[in-house]
Design a protein around this motif. Structure first.
Motif: not given
Lengths: 430, 430
Positions: B43-63
């Motif tokens: 996934v990629s989004a602006r604010n990595r720290g935001a709590d979105r109420g969904v589990d993104l554990t183990g999902v790669r984050w691209l800036d």
């Protein structure tokens, strides 16, 4: 360009002729959309000499419809004969056995044998299209299998029979009793000479069985549907409905409850705030309530040459474009049987019209019966006053279980002051 | 089982988060329907720290969102950033170049660059899904491309912006002027802080451009749309509308006329007999008039996390099932440009509200202007009487050409007794 898709059409009544006309009208357009031609390789129908107003020059004519399913020059059999048994079934079974694609408008056949046909079709790896079997002008099978593929459907319901909707609309707007409205519908070609399948809700039930299977991933279960028709709906019910903020519609409804799959076909009191209350005349409507997409309603023509032909050709286009999906959304082998939730377990609100002698104590007897069954009365209307004579009394209830409602009505029906069997119509809550 | 479809999601706002939630909720159900898993690879989004109420554990984050389009572990890029230019466009162009599938909810991008993107996507043989870009909860792109594939569409129109429909409904039902209704919509989250795109009809026009292309097989032509918003609709127009048998709706409409492709977005007087008049609040509706299927209307949620996620995932399911079609129904190379039919050539009936001084001779001056332009008056209402004061006068016309109407209104607008610019609203005839 890929080679043409060669189809064989069995049955050249209204729909079959419509399919021929559509293919003749939009040949080029379909090539643009499919990348190949859809050719009519052969046809079969009873009366070869009939003038159908379409050009069949050069098209092979087979007297035996089932021969289409054995014809090496045919890729897809289009079955427009109808009926749950007989030639239609034999044709489709043979087509599957011979590895040919099938497109059909036959709701009765699917309601009775849908699961076994799907199993056989998938074992053979053939395409099996039946968009035309439910609400022809509304691509609802495609919507359920594809458009809402990301959702768990919570409830699916609709006006699935244009004849009944035409009659109910005509009763309301022209203030005609049922029999007169039916006769009008027959004159206008909206109802058949023997209208039983339509007015008794059987046609609606066939379609509901198909929709429920696609929506919930369970085998088609026509026998599990509670069916009531519209022949008992009185003009006075329609008038009271409007006074109470409803229109009466014959709906087919299916949902998963804690008791299992609830499938019902019966006249419903539909609140005017719901858009389906405003779907009138010969139009059909299907509502899908899905967990992510929320509520979706599609309105369109349910029958007639054009709309049904449109649905048949949409299936043919899918096949021409090599789009093939499991018949009922998941592979037939994964369809999971769900127990039937009996109508007695239905929970909902009710409208009841009583015909009673206008005499002190009548109301007390009636309301006592409701009280003893824990049914809570929401409203009560006794418009006419005519001491000693027969008058209508209308009650609506809060949500209750149908079993309790039935017990209360049975008791009330036996009262000396109650002169006709109570007329009960379920109020749908959306 | 086929290997999983690996997706990369760019943008984790309301819709992106909704897509993640849907895929997490219905993982098993989707495997049953697709025969394979749909996995979130990155996934990629602006604010990595935001709590979105969904589990993104183990999902790669691209800036860098565009990096998703170059990632060898990603099969399909889901673009939920928005905007006709910038990152969204670069991401999609790069994904196509790298042979990855694309699913997007980006109506502005498609309205501006749809044809060139379709051409590139088809040249690369990739899937390009955009169901979520128009009326999220209504699978209308699928209906047009597949369900009505056997038809020539005659007209397509609809309520395509929930914000405007919410405001118009709230004006009517709560008797609020436009500004107050807009403020309420903003408070309730139905309108953005800067509501221009919604209330001025631009969002509706983006969606109409896409629908017209799919329906008529012509290149997307956003610039060819006549656009008016709802900010000039007065509460008195809504009241007069009801008196005349209409509700006011912001519609986007497209049809082929003898002059070419007519595409219009503006407030419309919709007869109460048409079911779209009863589509209220934040709901959207799309009507397709097709030559064989006849009229079909679909009603559903147009926006929101759930409905839009449902549309995104429907596109992903199509890709997972290997269903691929030309982006705009026919191959992009065969999209045929159609001349724009200018609004001046529009033929229809009109509603006009004048603010005039109540003085003898005013009506004569106004009706003379219509007569000289051959515009035939259908009805005239001057409810208030207040000699010498300013009163509203409402007229409706029979069908006429817009150019004549405009000339008449220009002349009337110059009369000394006419105190405000005439307010004209087109009456739609269905």
């Amino acid at each position: 360009m890929t080679k043409p898709l060669r189809i064989g059409i069995a049955g050249l009544g209204t729909v079959g002729t419509g399919v021929v006309r559509l293919l003749r009208t939009h040949g080029d357009l379909l090539v643009g959309r499919c990348g190949r031609r859809i050719d009519i390789g052969a046809v079969s129908a009873r009366n070869r000499g009939a003038d159908r107003g379409v050009d069949l020059t050069g098209v092979r004519w087979l007297d035996d419809a089932v021969a289409l399913a054995r014809d090496p020059e045919i890729d897809v059999v289009v079955e427009l004969i109808g009926g749950a048994e007989g030639v239609a079934r034999e044709l489709i079974e043979t087509a599957i056995t011979n590895g040919k694609g099938v497109v059909t408008a036959n709701k009765a056949l699917l309601a009775m044998h849908g699961t076994s046909l799907a199993t056989k079709a998938e074992a053979k790896g053939i395409s099996f299209g039946y968009e035309a079997s439910v609400a022809g002008g509304i691509p609802i099978v495609k919507a359920l299998r594809e458009g809402f593929a990301g959702n768990q459907v919570k409830r699916v319901y609709g006006i699935l029979n244009g004849t009944c909707n035409f009659i109910l609309t005509s009763m309301r707007d022209s203030r005609r009793e049922f029999k007169r409205a039916l006769a009008d519908a027959q004159k206008l070609g909206y109802a058949e000479a023997d209208p039983t399948f339509d007015i008794e809700g059987i046609d609606t039930a066939h379609k509901l069985a198909i929709l429920a299977s696609v929506a919930f991933g369970c085998p088609v279960n026509f026998a599990g549907i509670h069916v009531e028709g519209i022949s008992q709906v009185g003009l006075s019910d329609i008038d009271f409905a409007r006074e109470l903020g409803f229109h009466i519609k014959l709906l087919g409804l299916a949902r998963l409850t804690e008791h299992g799959l609830e499938q019902r076909v019966h006249p419903c009191m539909v609140p005017l705030a719901h858009p389906i209350a405003h779907v009138d005349g010969a139009f059909n409507a299907v509502v899908v309530e899905a967990d992510f997409a929320d509520r979706n309603m599609a309105v369109g023509r349910g029958a007639g040459a054009g709309p049904t032909a449109s649905a048949v050709v949409a299936d043919l286009v899918d096949i021409a474009r090599q789009q093939r999906l499991p018949v009922f959304n998941v592979p037939a082998a994964s369809l999971r049987p769900v127990p039937v939730s009996p109508i007695e377990r239905h929970r909902g609100a009710y409208y009841v019209r009583f015909t009673v002698v206008d005499r002190p104590g009548v109301m007390a007897d009636m309301t006592a019966a409701f009280r003893d069954e824990q049914v809570s009365i929401e409203s009560l209307i006794q418009r006419a006053r005519s001491p000693g004579d027969v008058v209508p009394v209308v009650m609506t209830t809060h949500e209750t279980e149908e079993a309790a409602m039935r017990r209360a009505l049975e008791r009330i029906g036996k009262l000396k002051t109650v002169r006709e069997p109570p007329r009960m119509i379920r109020i749908e809550q959306f």
